[in-house]
Design a protein around this motif. Structure first.
Motif, mmCIF file in Angstrom:
data_model
loop_
_atom_site.group_PDB
_atom_site.id
_atom_site.type_symbol
_atom_site.label_atom_id
_atom_site.label_comp_id
_atom_site.label_asym_id
_atom_site.label_seq_id
_atom_site.Cartn_x
_atom_site.Cartn_y
_atom_site.Cartn_z
ATOM 1 N N HIS A 63 0.831 -1.203 0.034
ATOM 2 C CA HIS A 63 -0.138 -0.018 0.028
ATOM 3 C C HIS A 63 0.974 1.324 0.033
ATOM 4 O O HIS A 63 1.485 1.566 1.016
ATOM 5 C CB HIS A 63 -1.030 -0.039 1.190
ATOM 6 C CG HIS A 63 -1.787 -1.123 1.432
ATOM 7 N ND1 HIS A 63 -3.287 -1.007 0.982
ATOM 8 C CD2 HIS A 63 -1.779 -2.295 1.931
ATOM 9 C CE1 HIS A 63 -3.635 -2.170 1.268
ATOM 10 N NE2 HIS A 63 -2.815 -2.928 1.635
ATOM 11 N N GLN A 66 0.558 4.053 2.386
ATOM 12 C CA GLN A 66 0.833 3.818 3.994
ATOM 13 C C GLN A 66 2.325 3.963 4.238
ATOM 14 O O GLN A 66 2.849 3.740 5.406
ATOM 15 C CB GLN A 66 0.369 2.493 4.329
ATOM 16 C CG GLN A 66 -1.368 2.360 4.267
ATOM 17 C CD GLN A 66 -1.655 0.970 4.414
ATOM 18 O OE1 GLN A 66 -1.070 0.185 4.940
ATOM 19 N NE2 GLN A 66 -3.021 0.896 3.971
ATOM 20 N N LEU A 81 -6.742 -0.001 11.172
ATOM 21 C CA LEU A 81 -7.391 0.701 9.757
ATOM 22 C C LEU A 81 -8.303 2.055 10.253
ATOM 23 O O LEU A 81 -8.030 3.070 9.508
ATOM 24 C CB LEU A 81 -8.208 -0.131 9.065
ATOM 25 C CG LEU A 81 -7.720 -1.541 8.431
ATOM 26 C CD1 LEU A 81 -8.744 -2.241 7.680
ATOM 27 C CD2 LEU A 81 -6.756 -0.895 7.208
ATOM 28 N N ARG A 181 -11.244 -2.864 -1.744
ATOM 29 C CA ARG A 181 -10.315 -2.841 -0.692
ATOM 30 C C ARG A 181 -10.370 -3.949 -0.065
ATOM 31 O O ARG A 181 -9.450 -4.625 0.352
ATOM 32 C CB ARG A 181 -10.786 -1.566 0.234
ATOM 33 C CG ARG A 181 -9.654 -1.628 1.534
ATOM 34 C CD ARG A 181 -9.642 -0.151 2.130
ATOM 35 N NE ARG A 181 -8.111 -0.336 2.673
ATOM 36 C CZ ARG A 181 -7.392 0.774 2.960
ATOM 37 N NH1 ARG A 181 -7.729 1.844 2.204
ATOM 38 N NH2 ARG A 181 -6.257 0.533 3.137
ATOM 39 N N HIS A 208 -8.243 -8.282 -0.149
ATOM 40 C CA HIS A 208 -7.714 -8.610 0.975
ATOM 41 C C HIS A 208 -8.860 -9.824 1.442
ATOM 42 O O HIS A 208 -10.046 -9.685 1.091
ATOM 43 C CB HIS A 208 -7.743 -7.638 2.246
ATOM 44 C CG HIS A 208 -6.755 -6.758 2.091
ATOM 45 N ND1 HIS A 208 -7.170 -5.410 1.495
ATOM 46 C CD2 HIS A 208 -5.426 -6.661 2.368
ATOM 47 C CE1 HIS A 208 -5.991 -4.725 1.450
ATOM 48 N NE2 HIS A 208 -5.036 -5.425 1.981
ATOM 49 N N LEU A 276 0.215 -7.414 12.994
ATOM 50 C CA LEU A 276 -1.164 -6.969 13.469
ATOM 51 C C LEU A 276 -1.757 -8.105 14.288
ATOM 52 O O LEU A 276 -2.963 -8.205 14.408
ATOM 53 C CB LEU A 276 -1.866 -6.752 12.358
ATOM 54 C CG LEU A 276 -1.619 -5.480 11.327
ATOM 55 C CD1 LEU A 276 -2.418 -5.329 10.051
ATOM 56 C CD2 LEU A 276 -1.954 -4.176 12.113
ATOM 57 N N ASP A 298 3.127 -6.060 2.196
ATOM 58 C CA ASP A 298 1.885 -5.289 2.872
ATOM 59 C C ASP A 298 2.278 -4.184 3.693
ATOM 60 O O ASP A 298 1.824 -3.829 4.691
ATOM 61 C CB ASP A 298 1.127 -6.294 3.867
ATOM 62 C CG ASP A 298 -0.130 -5.725 3.948
ATOM 63 O OD1 ASP A 298 -0.650 -5.055 3.142
ATOM 64 O OD2 ASP A 298 -0.831 -6.360 5.119
ATOM 65 N N ALA A 301 1.490 -2.253 7.004
ATOM 66 C CA ALA A 301 1.045 -3.202 8.115
ATOM 67 C C ALA A 301 2.614 -3.850 8.306
ATOM 68 O O ALA A 301 3.081 -4.151 9.458
ATOM 69 C CB ALA A 301 0.082 -4.328 7.982
HETATM 70 N N1 GUN Z 1 -7.682 -4.780 4.786
HETATM 71 C C1 GUN Z 1 -8.312 -3.588 4.381
HETATM 72 N N2 GUN Z 1 -7.584 -2.753 4.165
HETATM 73 C C2 GUN Z 1 -6.271 -3.173 4.586
HETATM 74 C C3 GUN Z 1 -4.984 -2.608 4.477
HETATM 75 O O1 GUN Z 1 -4.833 -1.298 4.180
HETATM 76 N N3 GUN Z 1 -4.025 -3.297 5.118
HETATM 77 C C4 GUN Z 1 -4.396 -4.613 5.497
HETATM 78 N N4 GUN Z 1 -3.264 -5.291 5.969
HETATM 79 N N5 GUN Z 1 -5.628 -5.073 5.404
HETATM 80 C C5 GUN Z 1 -6.439 -4.548 4.788
#
Ligand code: GUN
Ligand code: ZN
Length: 412
Positions: A63, A66, A81, A181, A208, A276, A298, A301
């Motif tokens: 992402h 991020q 989130l 998303r 996801h 996470l 990712d 995260a």
């Molecule tokens: N699930 C929905 N959006 C995201 C995200 O931005 N990162 C992660 N790890 N899981 C998600």
């Protein structure tokens, strides 16, 4: 960017060239040569080598909006989130924020050795177009499509965002990724529209799937008509060989069988799962079911842009549960994701390898102290493990040189 090739060039070092079948070709010392942005030959030379040459990394789940808020953890997926990520992405509605961040992100990503990939953008089409303008060929990106269950500043009807794809120039459109998303942010009708548009323009799809148990329970409540989380995407035609689903941790046998039957790829993100507290992805179950999978960062995260960190976490997390070698990790961070991207753009054929005609993407790393150029696959495994055990924070800046399409983009 990709059109500006250095006419010819070369790098010398110990060479590790992963193949899709899991084998690793090794040279104790060789010269990798390229012409016009593509590798021309790899020629053995007399050592000793002081560097290790790998193909440029390929990351299929990252992402980019991020990147500047990496490492901000306040619990598991959903509170993270809502508390950290969505507010950060809302700022990308401002075009000047989007272009400055896109520029900074690409420089850092290339510095870390990643020369191609599938990126997840903020929920604004213009921001993704801004990134694609600046990114070398081989990068694909899609705005995170969100129409419900999040703050208003992030929401737009998915069908109308997808309608705008018809106005995008075809050579740019084919680098766009249909990116709902995750199921909680899109209605069933929105997911159907995603499936139709991906089929119509033959675009890649990313989302996801089954990352966290609270997320899985939320999806069950939102889509009571679906058999399970995987079926929510399946009913809208979103599974297939051009789809990457991130995570896939809490899946039933039925879901694994469906992912395998449709040829859907799973992006396994071990550093993110660790950060996470999402759980260990059951690697042995994906293998038994025959699901295609790759390693990914990712970001944000995952705290580091380097695929070396995902490789390190992969080897550590599965120890005692499943066979997880550094040699396999390398293939899952280079040649296998490269094969995914080659479906989308013929110029990506050979991506993630150091073989003639492949894109000239090369990462040079220091040979770890006490190691000589490898002669056997056991030597290569030991060498890779030694490289992964550098202090973790250094992995992002470990490459001494990075070459993308024959051009030095980082290092001397
Ligand atoms: N699930 C929905 N959006 C995201 C995200 O931005 N990162 C992660 N790890 N899981 C998600
Ligand atoms: Zn993600």
């Amino acid at each position: 960017v990709s059109e500006v090739h250095v006419a010819a060039g070369s790098l010398r070092g110990a060479v590790l060239n992963p193949a899709a079948d899991g084998r690793l070709q090794v040279w104790p010392c060789a010269e990798v040569r390229w012409v016009g942005g593509r590798i021309s030959e790899v020629v053995a030379c007399d050592g000793p080598a002081d560097r290790v040459l790998l193909p440029g990394f390929v990351d299929l789940h990252c992402h980019w909006p991020q990147s500047h808020v990496r490492g901000q953890f306040g619990g598991q997926l959903l509170p993270w989130l809502r508390g950290a990520i969505w507010p950060a992405e809302a700022a990308f509605a401002d075009p000047s924020v989007a272009s400055a961040r896109a520029e900074a992100f690409l420089a850092e990503l290339l510095r870390a050795g990643t020369c191609a990939g599938l990126l997840f953008g903020p929920p604004f089409l213009d921001a993704s177009l801004t990134l694609l303008e600046r990114a070398p060929r081989g990068f694909f990106d899609g705005p995170a499509l969100m129409e419900c269950n999040a703050p208003d500043a992030l929401l737009a009807p998915v069908a109308s965002t997808l309608d705008q794809l018809a106005t995008v120039a075809p050579e740019v459109r084919r680098r766009l990724v249909v990116s709902p998303r995750f199921a909680p942010n899109v209605t069933a009708a929105g997911l159907d529209a995603c499936g139709q548009v991906a089929t119509r323009w033959r675009l890649a799809v990313q989302s996801h799937l089954s990352e966290n148990l609270d997320e899985v329970a939320w999806v069950r409540a939102l889509f009571p008509e679906a058999l399970d989380y995987t079926d929510v995407y399946d009913r809208s035609g979103l599974l297939g060989p051009r789809t990457v689903m991130a995570h896939g941790i809490h899946l039933s046998e039925r879901e694994l069988a469906r992912l395998a039957a449709t040829g859907t790829w799973v992006a396994h993100c071990p550093t993110s799962n660790e950060a996470l507290q999402s759980g260990r992805m059951p690697l042995e179950r994906l293998r038994a079911a025959g699901v295609s999978w790759v390693l990914a960062t990712d970001i944000g995260a995952g705290p580091l842009l380097s695929q070396l960190d995902a490789m390190r976490a992969f080897v550590e997390i599965h120890r005692g549960f499943a066979d997880a070698t550094a040699t396999e990790a390398l293939a899952r961070a280079t040649v296998l994701p490269g094969q995914f991207l080659a479906q989308l753009d013929p110029a990506c054929a050979g991506l993630g390898t150091l073989t003639p005609d492949a894109p000239a993407h090369v990462v040079a790393l220091p040979l770890p102290p006490g190691h000589a150029g490898p002669r056997t696959s056991d030597d290569a495994e030991a060498l890779l493990r030694a490289m992964l055990h550098s202090p973790r924070a250094n992995l992002e800046t470990l490459p001494c040189e990075v070459v993308c399409w024959g051009r030095t983009v980082a290092g001397a």
